[in-house]
Design a protein around this motif. Sequence first.
Motif, short mmCIF file in Angstrom:
data_model
loop_
_atom_site.label_atom_id
_atom_site.label_comp_id
_atom_site.label_asym_id
_atom_site.label_seq_id
_atom_site.Cartn_x
_atom_site.Cartn_y
_atom_site.Cartn_z
N ARG A 76 0.83 -1.20 0.00
CA ARG A 76 0.00 0.00 0.00
C ARG A 76 0.87 1.25 0.00
O ARG A 76 0.62 2.20 -0.75
CB ARG A 76 -0.95 0.01 1.19
CG ARG A 76 -1.87 1.23 1.18
CD ARG A 76 -2.86 1.20 2.31
NE ARG A 76 -3.81 0.12 2.07
CZ ARG A 76 -4.39 -0.59 3.03
NH1 ARG A 76 -4.13 -0.35 4.29
NH2 ARG A 76 -5.25 -1.53 2.73
N GLY A 77 1.91 1.26 0.82
CA GLY A 77 2.82 2.40 0.86
C GLY A 77 3.53 2.60 -0.48
O GLY A 77 3.66 3.72 -0.97
N GLU A 80 1.06 4.03 -3.05
CA GLU A 80 0.83 5.47 -2.86
C GLU A 80 2.02 6.28 -3.38
O GLU A 80 1.83 7.32 -4.02
CB GLU A 80 0.58 5.77 -1.38
CG GLU A 80 -0.75 5.26 -0.88
CD GLU A 80 -0.92 5.36 0.62
OE1 GLU A 80 0.02 5.86 1.30
OE2 GLU A 80 -1.97 4.95 1.13
N HIS A 81 3.22 5.80 -3.13
CA HIS A 81 4.42 6.49 -3.61
C HIS A 81 4.47 6.50 -5.14
O HIS A 81 4.73 7.53 -5.76
CB HIS A 81 5.67 5.81 -3.04
CG HIS A 81 6.95 6.39 -3.50
ND1 HIS A 81 7.41 7.61 -3.06
CD2 HIS A 81 7.87 5.94 -4.38
CE1 HIS A 81 8.56 7.88 -3.65
NE2 HIS A 81 8.87 6.87 -4.45
N THR A 83 1.95 6.11 -7.23
CA THR A 83 0.85 6.92 -7.74
C THR A 83 1.21 8.40 -7.73
O THR A 83 0.92 9.13 -8.68
CB THR A 83 -0.43 6.68 -6.91
OG1 THR A 83 -0.75 5.28 -6.96
CG2 THR A 83 -1.60 7.47 -7.45
N GLY A 84 1.89 8.84 -6.68
CA GLY A 84 2.35 10.22 -6.61
C GLY A 84 3.36 10.54 -7.70
O GLY A 84 3.32 11.60 -8.33
#
Length: 108
Positions: A76-77, A80-81, A83-84
Motif C-alpha cells: 500500500r505504501g 501510494e508512492h 501513484t504520486g
Amino acid sequence: MTDIHRQIADLEADIDTLSDAAERCRKSMIVARLAIIAGVLLVGASLAGVVQTDALVLVIGIAATLAGIGLLGSSRGSLEHITGKVRATEARRDQLIDGMNLQTVQDG
C-alpha cells in the motif's frame, strides 16, 4: 525528433513503467489479503476444533496473518508512492505539451 519530443516520449515511457509497478503492487495486495484470510481462518479453525489442534498449525496461521499484514502495508505504501510519481510525471509531460503552443487544426 526534437528535444522536447524526446522528453515527452521519455516521460511517457516512465509513466508506463510506473503503471506496471503499480499493477504489481495491486497484485501483491491481493496476495496479502488472501494470506491474512487464510491465516485467520486457520487459527480460527484450529481454536474452534475444526482441525486438529497442533502448535505448528497455530504458528503457521499466525505467521501467515502477520506476513500478510506486513506485505499489505508495504504494498500500500509503495502504491501510494508510485501513484504520486505518476501524477508528477504526467503533470511534467502536460507542461511540456502546453509549452509547445500547439494549434488546433479544424476540418473544413
